[in-house]
Design a protein around this motif. Structure first.
Motif, mmCIF file in Angstrom:
data_model
loop_
_atom_site.group_PDB
_atom_site.id
_atom_site.type_symbol
_atom_site.label_atom_id
_atom_site.label_comp_id
_atom_site.label_asym_id
_atom_site.label_seq_id
_atom_site.Cartn_x
_atom_site.Cartn_y
_atom_site.Cartn_z
ATOM 1 N N ASN A 1 30.715 37.512 45.172
ATOM 2 C CA ASN A 1 30.387 38.356 44.019
ATOM 3 C C ASN A 1 29.004 38.975 44.190
ATOM 4 O O ASN A 1 28.786 40.147 43.878
ATOM 5 C CB ASN A 1 30.503 37.559 42.725
ATOM 6 C CG ASN A 1 31.964 37.364 42.340
ATOM 7 O OD1 ASN A 1 32.771 38.272 42.497
ATOM 8 N ND2 ASN A 1 32.312 36.182 41.889
ATOM 9 N N GLN B 156 32.742 30.498 45.494
ATOM 10 C CA GLN B 156 31.668 31.289 44.899
ATOM 11 C C GLN B 156 30.423 31.315 45.786
ATOM 12 O O GLN B 156 29.697 32.290 45.812
ATOM 13 C CB GLN B 156 31.336 30.769 43.498
ATOM 14 C CG GLN B 156 32.439 31.041 42.485
ATOM 15 C CD GLN B 156 32.805 32.513 42.399
ATOM 16 O OE1 GLN B 156 31.936 33.390 42.338
ATOM 17 N NE2 GLN B 156 34.095 32.837 42.417
ATOM 18 N N GLN C 275 46.006 36.664 43.470
ATOM 19 C CA GLN C 275 44.728 37.191 43.968
ATOM 20 C C GLN C 275 44.828 38.688 44.241
ATOM 21 O O GLN C 275 43.885 39.436 44.010
ATOM 22 C CB GLN C 275 44.318 36.428 45.229
ATOM 23 C CG GLN C 275 43.102 36.999 45.966
ATOM 24 C CD GLN C 275 41.777 36.715 45.268
ATOM 25 O OE1 GLN C 275 41.733 35.963 44.301
ATOM 26 N NE2 GLN C 275 40.709 37.319 45.742
#
Ligand code: BGC
Length: 514
Positions: A304, A299, A180
């Motif tokens: 994002n 998510q 990561q």
């Protein structure tokens, strides 16, 4: 240099040292993460905000002239930015390709090993980079993008598994999170490259896309010097090589106990002919359900979406034309540095602490951002500077929380919790779920923002509450537990998941008796 690994956590682990060789293997393999991060950053999922190649005029004029044409005439407001699903689909084609490729990669991973899977990834990347950076028409561009997606599918399948298998149990979390870390470095570099190549005409976009070749070459040549994991060697009946590799990476002579544990796991695994069918059996349910949900949760933290929206917020604060750069540097550096916090803490405080702490932490940030935007930002109005500054600060604090929790743990936990017989298949499902949910958010975010306005932050807040509760009740601690001992030490004692283990034991008893 060899540092003796002390035994900590809730289970006695096998003897091991942290050897230089393991460290080198970890860093090289993690370049797979750097390419993934670079790909996320370079194309910009949400084209308008982040200024990736899809926001560069030269690029749009060449490949998407009608999109460019329309973009000149649209009226935008704070929430409804120009949204072109077709262009978005181009960006997302990478995730769709990766979604499919991870299943293929899983077969390669089991049959040929983790190392060749990484080598395949780097070859896909190199061809993909060549085609996209050298594209003379849209077909080349899209085929290149699909190959990059194959690279991501293969890399993201092999690298986290590789890291979890070569790491000594007590350091597995930290070493796995190097993946990561490289993702965050990749995103950061891509944002800088985007910023500087945007002013290079007419081929800045080619330089930006071509940049991914550097980490791909490092992964390709680097993968020649790293070892295969002992588990993968023994699984493919190369027991002596496996033993040698184990001795080399552990840096101690007495590796018998760990070797036996791997041989044991391989014996059980060899009886399973169809790992996907096995995944549907009750005993596979705990890691399977957790592995898939972690991707949805990762998510649906909204990471994002928030990172793509950040430059707009920075602009509102008054940074003007420097907003894109400043936002990239500030959020990028915070993302990278906070990942180190994850590396440091994950094997000390454990996985659960990080997940729970960050759920509260990220929830507070989302709520504050949502409330300020709801109160102060009308549809076309602008935020006052002080409010915008508070929003920007909380965006940064939010990124911090993600970087040491749901970001890395979304990859770590599924890579360490499946038993060997379903590890590669189960992880492939997790990788493809990640790609699917990344695709969903990328495809839907702009329309959601336009439709829900500041409500989108409350939408993500609600998800954070759900994931926090899920972590509290259903995600067990795996800190320090050897990777092939999860069933006995983690699932069987767990208040909820044990029912599936007991059901399996009963089933086996009945089978034996009949
Ligand atoms: C996620 C990506 C995200 C990145 C941010 C990764 O773990 O899978 O979707 O962009 O973290 O650092």
């Amino acid at each position: 240099m060899a540092v003796v690994v002390s035994s900590s956590g809730n289970a006695p682990a096998f003897k091991a040292k942290m050897t230089v060789y393991v460290f080198v293997c970890v860093v090289i393999a993690a370049f797979g993460g750097l390419i993934f991060g670079y790909d996320i950053g370079i194309s910009a999922n949400v084209n308008d905000f982040k200024g990736g190649v899809t926001a560069m005029d030269d690029f749009l004029k060449k490949f998407f002239p009608s999109v460019w044409e329309k973009k000149q005439h649209v009226h935008e407001n704070n929430y409804c930015k120009y949204d072109n699903q077709f262009l978005q689909l181009f960006t997302s084609s990478l995730y769709l390709a990766a979604l499919v490729a991870s299943f293929l990669a899983s077969a390669v991973c089991s049959k040929l090993g983790r190392k060749p899977t990484m080598q395949f990834a780097s070859i896909f990347f190199l061809i993909g980079v060549g085609l996209t950076a050298g594209a003379v028409n849209i077909v080349m561009l899209i085929i290149g993008r699909i190959l990059l997606g194959f690279g991501v599918g293969f890399g993201n399948q092999a690298v986290p598994l590789f890291l979890s298998e070569i790491a000594p149990a007590q350091l597995r979390g930290g070493l796995n999170i190097v993946f990561q870390l490289m993702v965050t470095i990749g995103i950061f570099i891509a944002n800088l490259v985007n910023y500087f190549t945007a002013t290079v005409h007419p081929n800045g976009w080619r330089i930006a896309l071509g940049g991914a070749a550097i980490p791909a070459v490092i992964l390709l040549f680097g993968s020649l010097i790293i070892c295969e994991t002992p588990t993968s060697l023994i699984e493919r009946n190369k027991n002596e090589e496996g033993k040698k590799a184990l001795r080399k990476i552990r840096g101690v002579d007495d590796i018998n106990e760990e070797y036996e544990s791997i041989v044991n796991a391989c014996e059980i695994a060899s009886q399973v002919k169809d790992p996907y069918r096995k995944l549907l059996k009750p005993a596979s349910r705990p890691p399977f359900i957790i592995g898939m949900l972690l991707q949805l949760f990762q998510q649906f933290t909204g990471i994002n979406a928030i990172m793509f929206y950040a430059p707009v917020l920075f602009q509102t604060v008054g940074f003007g034309s420097d907003a894109a750069l400043l936002s990239a540097v500030i959020t990028g550096v915070i993302n990278v540095l906070s990942t180190f916090v994850g590396i440091y803490l994950v094997d000390r405080t454990g996985r659960r602490f990080l997940l729970l702490q960050s759920s509260v932490h990220m929830l507070i940030c989302q709520l504050i951002i949502g409330i300020i935007l709801a109160k102060d930002l009308g549809t076309t109005g602008t935020l006052g500077k002080p409010q915008a500054l508070v929003v920007v600060i909380f965006v940064c604090v939010y990124v911090m929380g993600f970087a040491w929790s749901w970001g890395p743990l979304g990859w770590l936990i599924p890579s360490e919790t499946f038993p060997l017989e379903t590890r590669s298949a189960g992880f492939a499902v997790a990788v493809s779920c990640n790609m699917f949910f990344t695709f969903v958010i990328a495809q839907a975010f702009l329309s959601m923002l336009c439709g829900m306005r500041s409500g989108i932050f409350f939408f993500f807040s609600a998800w954070i509450i759900v994931m926090g509760l899920f972590a509290m009740f259903f995600i067990p601690e795996t800190k320090g537990v050897p990777i092939d001992e999860m069933r006995e030490r983690v699932w069987k004692p767990h208040w909820f998941w044990k029912r599936y283990m007991l059901a399996e034991d009963d089933h086996q008893d009945v089978e034996k008796r009949t």
